[in-house]
Enzyme design. Structure first.
Site: not given
Length: 598
Positions: A27-28, A31
């Site tokens: 997920h990170e 980003h």
């Protein structure tokens, strides 16, 4: 705490770290990579939290490995409104709104990508699980198979003239019969080839909404059965029964499960003075959608099976389909509509769960169960049902399982025997009542799973199956969330961090295939949750930047703070509810009460 318990807790913690770590880091990373591509300055990308164990700076970004391996985080310059901003073009809030939307959306998108990649790997490594049998294991009386004269042990050769080589082939044919006049099976019965045929009733060919009530079926809670469809020309239609009504009782009797209702309704047969079978008239108590009650006196239709059916006793039939509480036996028996028969699944063990009663009894993968409690076993469903029959509920409501005598044949053709005590677990199954109320069911397990057949898929096939599986998961979750917000699904079915912790250990002990499948499912789940249009979720930030595009100027700091407070008011109680829900599910409060009050 003994060594076994300590090992179990450490194992669960490690599995939890892997599950959370993969889902959060991907997920990170989403980003991170889009922020880099968009020109934002990324100060740090961290795997884990807490004390930094190792760090390395590359291209103005510090890459860290931290002591607490439960996920990770990315720090993008200017993303936190509280930090001192300079107005530099590489600060997050100075980027074009559409770039900020892409950066924020990339996190959930990478969770979906992770799920997809895992499913591709699982299908490529393990193949597709299926049942390479066309042999019938169960033919319930009253089913289409019973009417056609099918028997336990019959091997289906063709369906409507097409050869079948697996049970999935049969299921596919059965699900596409509405455009046919008849269902025709060729079977092998002890070397004799027979042909069986069933005319497709007209009501199956009609669109379901013509005869199905549009209202959401209410929970029956054992009080009756909800009529979903009245079959044209049947006894129910002649008597005036309608879809959407609830049968409260028959002849003053009520039952808890669909099976119990069906068993009684279909058993209303007697012989007349001439020795011929006839259906018995019954009194049916009805409640309509407006809570009005009435009683109908109905004489059911008489259904006579084919002459070679194993059970020759005719049955009575009212002529409707209904929803109601299903029994564990019905839930665990893999019958498929509309034929209504189940496959004969060999009782061969494919997985033995680590730390389970089966492992402690030295039951090995590849073993074949021969007898349970002196009863010969030739079907996996019998294994599951016999284990559940071992459950005994005490006067205080606590459920315990009695030891089950198991005789099995090892992969080395050695016959072994042991008394194994199943573990009793409580879990919801997707019945009408449990979905609405969160009711749980007691189930017995010894930590074994049957050995399915495997079909190699190759890379292209794995991609196709992985994508299909991902879409199935996402569709199910969207439907679940929709029903949750409309009140059709109980919030008690939701799980929080404690549930994820427990399930990580549970799936981890079932082996790599199931463990990876759990990670994929959780990652897809996190993607959807993070798209909720409220802060602190990514979806809330997307709302911020979308509003900025529409009004052509950014929201003020005060407006963003107010929106954040609204999100906190809604999200914090949800998190508390999930934690309390987890503690209730794990019997924490019962344990605490016993600790305090003895």
């Amino acid at each position: 705490m003994n060594l076994e318990s300590l090992f179990s807790n450490v194992s669960t913690l490690l599995h939890f770290a892997v599950v959370l770590g993969l889902a959060v880091i991907f997920h990170e990373w989403g980003h991170f990579i889009v922020a880099k591509l968009s020109g934002a300055k990324v100060d740090r990308f961290s795997v884990g939290f807490g004390k930094i164990l190792y760090s390395h700076t590359w291209h103005n970004t510090e890459y860290c490995l931290c002591a607490l391996p439960l996920g990770g985080y990315v720090k993008i310059r200017g993303m936190d409104p509280d930090e001192e901003l300079t107005g530099a073009e590489w600060e997050f809030l100075q980027l074009a709104p559409w770039k900020r939307i892409l950066i924020v959306f990339a996190g959930p998108a990478m969770n979906v990508v992770l799920s997809f990649l895992i499913y591709i790997f699982v299908f490529a490594a393990f193949g597709e699980a299926f049942h390479a049998t066309t042999t019938i294991g169960r033919v319930p009386a009253g089913s289409w198979g019973w009417e056609m004269g099918l028997r336990n042990g019959d091997r289906i050769l063709t369906v409507n003239g097409e050869k079948v080589s697996s049970w999935e082939d049969i299921a596919d044919w059965q699900s596409n019969i509405a455009d046919r006049d008849a269902l025709t099976l060729t079977i092998d019965r002890n070397g004799q080839v027979l042909s069986k045929q069933k005319e497709i009733p007209a009501w199956i060919k009609e669109p379901a909404d013509k005869n199905k009530n549009a209202a959401t079926p209410p929970p029956t809670n054992g009080q009756g059965v909800f009529i979903t469809q009245v079959i044209p020309g049947g006894a129910a239609e002649r008597a005036g029964l309608q879809a959407g009504e609830i049968i409260l009782s028959v002849d003053g009797k009520t039952f808890q499960t669909r099976n119990e209702w069906s068993d009684y309704i279909t058993s209303l047969v007697e012989k007349n003075v001439d020795g011929a079978y006839q259906a018995m008239p019954i009194a049916v108590a009805i409640q309509d959608e407006k809570q009005n009650a009435r009683t109908l006196h109905i004489t059911p239709d008489l259904i006579v099976p084919a002459s070679d059916a194993e059970v020759q006793q005719p049955q009575s039939r009212l002529g409707f389909t209904f929803d109601g509480e299903i029994s564990l036996a019905e839930y665990l028996t893999p019958t498929i509509a509309p034929l209504g028969v189940a496959p004969k699944i060999p009782p061969v063990i494919g997985i033995v769960q680590v730390g389970s009663p089966a492992e402690q009894a030295n039951i090995a993968v590849g073993s074949t169960i021969v007898k349970l409690n002196e009863k010969p076993i030739d079907d996996w469903v019998d294994v599951i049902l016999t284990l559940n029959d071992s459950i005994a509920v005490q006067e205080n409501g606590k459920a315990e399982a009695k030891p089950v005598e198991i005789i099995w044949l090892t992969p080395n053709n050695e016959m072994k025997q042991a008394a194994v005590t199943p573990e009793v677990i409580e879990q919801p199954i997707l019945t009408q009542t449990s979905v609405k109320t969160g009711k749980t069911y007691k189930m017995a397990q010894i930590g074994i799973s049957n050995k399915p057949d495997r079909r190699k898929l190759g890379v292209i096939g794995s991609i196709s199956y992985g994508w299909s599986k991902l879409l199935t998961d996402l569709t199910f979750m969207v439907d679940f969330l929709h029903k949750l917000f409309t009140g059709e699904v109980s919030p008690k079915l939701l799980g929080g961090p404690v549930a994820i912790f427990q399930l990580s250990g549970e799936y981890g002990r079932w082996g790599l295939e199931r463990f990876l499948g759990f990670i994929a499912l959780l990652s897809a789940n996190l993607a959807l949750i993070n798209l909720f249009p409220l802060p602190p979720f990514d979806g809330g930030h997307i709302v911020f930047y979308t509003i900025e595009i529409l009004r052509r100027k950014p929201l003020t700091m005060r407006q963003m703070e107010m929106f954040g407070k609204v999100g906190a008011v809604l999200v914090i109680p949800l998190i508390l509810f999930l934690v309390i829900n987890d503690l209730i599910r794990t019997k924490f409060f019962s344990w605490l009460s016993g600790l305090i009050f003895g």
